[in-house]
Design a protein around this motif. Sequence first.
Motif, PDB file in Angstrom:
ATOM      1  N   GLN A   1      53.806  39.975  39.502  1.00  0.00           N
ATOM      2  CA  GLN A   1      53.995  38.675  40.149  1.00  0.00           C
ATOM      3  C   GLN A   1      55.340  38.687  40.875  1.00  0.00           C
ATOM      4  O   GLN A   1      56.115  39.629  40.739  1.00  0.00           O
ATOM      5  CB  GLN A   1      53.959  37.566  39.105  1.00  0.00           C
ATOM      6  N   SER A   2      55.614  37.653  41.632  1.00  0.00           N
ATOM      7  CA  SER A   2      56.821  37.625  42.448  1.00  0.00           C
ATOM      8  C   SER A   2      58.080  37.553  41.581  1.00  0.00           C
ATOM      9  O   SER A   2      58.033  37.182  40.403  1.00  0.00           O
ATOM     10  CB  SER A   2      56.793  36.427  43.394  1.00  0.00           C
ATOM     11  N   LYS A   3      59.211  37.873  42.198  1.00  0.00           N
ATOM     12  CA  LYS A   3      60.492  37.787  41.502  1.00  0.00           C
ATOM     13  C   LYS A   3      60.746  36.367  41.012  1.00  0.00           C
ATOM     14  O   LYS A   3      61.191  36.159  39.875  1.00  0.00           O
ATOM     15  CB  LYS A   3      61.634  38.235  42.417  1.00  0.00           C
ATOM     16  N   ALA A   4      60.452  35.378  41.862  1.00  0.00           N
ATOM     17  CA  ALA A   4      60.671  33.981  41.470  1.00  0.00           C
ATOM     18  C   ALA A   4      59.842  33.617  40.243  1.00  0.00           C
ATOM     19  O   ALA A   4      60.313  32.895  39.347  1.00  0.00           O
ATOM     20  CB  ALA A   4      60.338  33.051  42.628  1.00  0.00           C
ATOM     21  N   ASP A   5      58.612  34.118  40.184  1.00  0.00           N
ATOM     22  CA  ASP A   5      57.758  33.821  39.037  1.00  0.00           C
ATOM     23  C   ASP A   5      58.237  34.539  37.783  1.00  0.00           C
ATOM     24  O   ASP A   5      58.148  33.992  36.675  1.00  0.00           O
ATOM     25  CB  ASP A   5      56.308  34.185  39.351  1.00  0.00           C
ATOM     26  N   MET A   6      58.737  35.758  37.941  1.00  0.00           N
ATOM     27  CA  MET A   6      59.298  36.465  36.791  1.00  0.00           C
ATOM     28  C   MET A   6      60.510  35.717  36.251  1.00  0.00           C
ATOM     29  O   MET A   6      60.661  35.545  35.032  1.00  0.00           O
ATOM     30  CB  MET A   6      59.689  37.892  37.175  1.00  0.00           C
ATOM     31  N   GLU A   7      61.382  35.268  37.146  1.00  0.00           N
ATOM     32  CA  GLU A   7      62.561  34.521  36.707  1.00  0.00           C
ATOM     33  C   GLU A   7      62.146  33.233  35.984  1.00  0.00           C
ATOM     34  O   GLU A   7      62.725  32.872  34.951  1.00  0.00           O
ATOM     35  CB  GLU A   7      63.449  34.202  37.906  1.00  0.00           C
ATOM     36  N   TYR A   8      61.145  32.569  36.533  1.00  0.00           N
ATOM     37  CA  TYR A   8      60.652  31.331  35.905  1.00  0.00           C
ATOM     38  C   TYR A   8      60.138  31.607  34.498  1.00  0.00           C
ATOM     39  O   TYR A   8      60.481  30.882  33.548  1.00  0.00           O
ATOM     40  CB  TYR A   8      59.550  30.738  36.775  1.00  0.00           C
ATOM     41  N   LEU A   9      59.303  32.640  34.335  1.00  0.00           N
ATOM     42  CA  LEU A   9      58.783  32.941  33.006  1.00  0.00           C
ATOM     43  C   LEU A   9      59.897  33.332  32.037  1.00  0.00           C
ATOM     44  O   LEU A   9      59.918  32.893  30.885  1.00  0.00           O
ATOM     45  CB  LEU A   9      57.752  34.071  33.090  1.00  0.00           C
ATOM     46  N   LEU A  10      60.819  34.161  32.495  1.00  0.00           N
ATOM     47  CA  LEU A  10      61.896  34.591  31.618  1.00  0.00           C
ATOM     48  C   LEU A  10      62.715  33.400  31.118  1.00  0.00           C
ATOM     49  O   LEU A  10      63.143  33.369  29.968  1.00  0.00           O
ATOM     50  CB  LEU A  10      62.802  35.587  32.351  1.00  0.00           C
ATOM     51  N   ARG A  11      62.931  32.433  31.979  1.00  0.00           N
ATOM     52  CA  ARG A  11      63.730  31.268  31.597  1.00  0.00           C
ATOM     53  C   ARG A  11      62.935  30.239  30.803  1.00  0.00           C
ATOM     54  O   ARG A  11      63.519  29.376  30.155  1.00  0.00           O
ATOM     55  CB  ARG A  11      64.298  30.606  32.865  1.00  0.00           C
ATOM     56  N   THR A  12      61.604  30.342  30.850  1.00  0.00           N
ATOM     57  CA  THR A  12      60.757  29.320  30.243  1.00  0.00           C
ATOM     58  C   THR A  12      60.173  29.748  28.901  1.00  0.00           C
ATOM     59  O   THR A  12      60.045  28.932  27.977  1.00  0.00           O
ATOM     60  CB  THR A  12      59.608  28.955  31.202  1.00  0.00           C
ATOM     61  N   LEU A  13      59.800  31.021  28.775  1.00  0.00           N
ATOM     62  CA  LEU A  13      59.202  31.483  27.520  1.00  0.00           C
ATOM     63  C   LEU A  13      60.222  31.383  26.391  1.00  0.00           C
ATOM     64  O   LEU A  13      61.368  31.815  26.513  1.00  0.00           O
ATOM     65  CB  LEU A  13      58.695  32.914  27.665  1.00  0.00           C
ATOM     66  N   ASP A  14      59.776  30.817  25.289  1.00  0.00           N
ATOM     67  CA  ASP A  14      60.662  30.510  24.167  1.00  0.00           C
ATOM     68  C   ASP A  14      60.109  31.159  22.902  1.00  0.00           C
ATOM     69  O   ASP A  14      59.000  30.829  22.468  1.00  0.00           O
ATOM     70  CB  ASP A  14      60.735  28.990  24.001  1.00  0.00           C
ATOM     71  N   PRO A  15      60.853  32.088  22.290  1.00  0.00           N
ATOM     72  CA  PRO A  15      60.355  32.739  21.065  1.00  0.00           C
ATOM     73  C   PRO A  15      59.961  31.740  19.980  1.00  0.00           C
ATOM     74  O   PRO A  15      59.039  32.005  19.202  1.00  0.00           O
ATOM     75  CB  PRO A  15      61.542  33.596  20.620  1.00  0.00           C
ATOM     76  N   ALA A  16      60.618  30.592  19.947  1.00  0.00           N
ATOM     77  CA  ALA A  16      60.299  29.596  18.928  1.00  0.00           C
ATOM     78  C   ALA A  16      58.908  28.998  19.127  1.00  0.00           C
ATOM     79  O   ALA A  16      58.333  28.429  18.190  1.00  0.00           O
ATOM     80  CB  ALA A  16      61.345  28.476  18.946  1.00  0.00           C
ATOM     81  N   LEU A  17      58.360  29.152  20.351  1.00  0.00           N
ATOM     82  CA  LEU A  17      57.024  28.636  20.659  1.00  0.00           C
ATOM     83  C   LEU A  17      55.964  29.727  20.567  1.00  0.00           C
ATOM     84  O   LEU A  17      54.809  29.509  20.904  1.00  0.00           O
ATOM     85  CB  LEU A  17      57.016  27.987  22.044  1.00  0.00           C
ATOM     86  N   HIS A  18      56.369  30.926  20.159  1.00  0.00           N
ATOM     87  CA  HIS A  18      55.461  32.049  19.927  1.00  0.00           C
ATOM     88  C   HIS A  18      54.541  32.314  21.137  1.00  0.00           C
ATOM     89  O   HIS A  18      53.310  32.208  21.028  1.00  0.00           O
ATOM     90  CB  HIS A  18      54.630  31.813  18.663  1.00  0.00           C
TER      91      HIS A  18
END
Length: 238
Positions: A208-225
């Motif tokens: 996926q695009s760089k912008a989408d990778m950045e979005y996922l990296l900043r959004t995915l939360d280990p506490a939410l599994h």
Amino acid sequence: MRGAGTAVVAAALVLLAGCAGGAEKQQDGPGRAVKQPAHATQAAATREIPGVGAALRSRIPAGSRQVVAVYGDGVRSADATIVLYTRNGDLWKRERSWSGHNGKRGWTTDHQEGDRKSPVGVFTLSDAGGVLADPGSGLPYHRSPAFAAPRSWAKSHWHDFDLVIAIDYNRVKGTSPLDPTRPQGQSKGGGIWLHMDHGSGTSACVSQSKADMEYLLRTLDPALHPVVVMGDRAHLAA
């Protein structure tokens, strides 16, 4: 120490080849144009993730509150739509969607090393990394120049691994995405990641695009599994 460094570089190249296809990458066609991220209008929350049937739904951990759903266009297609869902109580809410790519030969329920197909299934998302500095990842981020794609590959692929999220298929959680350990054996493949897109299919990864990778990296939360639910639409709906 020089020998140890050489071993690390060699292991990294094995992982990169597994994910992105090594020299064969130069033979990739242009594929479809990558669309700009589709910041979808708010959709009504639903009790089930749209398009995901009982077979895969039953494999989503009960504690998971973030799902990255990868909807492959077809079993032999390299084109996909990626959607992030979050769960609040009993309801799943569609947060955002965008276009991407999967294995250049489509999808399989029995992935094998070198088959150029992405594995259908539900996999946890535990670790990230890349060439670039951590953009604010919620997942443990492993930065290393060893992620860099070989310059023998086509120039269009040089930045594929600037940002990656390891898909926990045949790997050890809690390690760098570059860790070459494959618990199910070498023949089952590995090194399958979410990574930056080059405009066409991958060797087995999802891109996926760089912008989408950045979005996922900043959004995915280990506490939410967080998990990824991935496959062609027919397999997903089963």
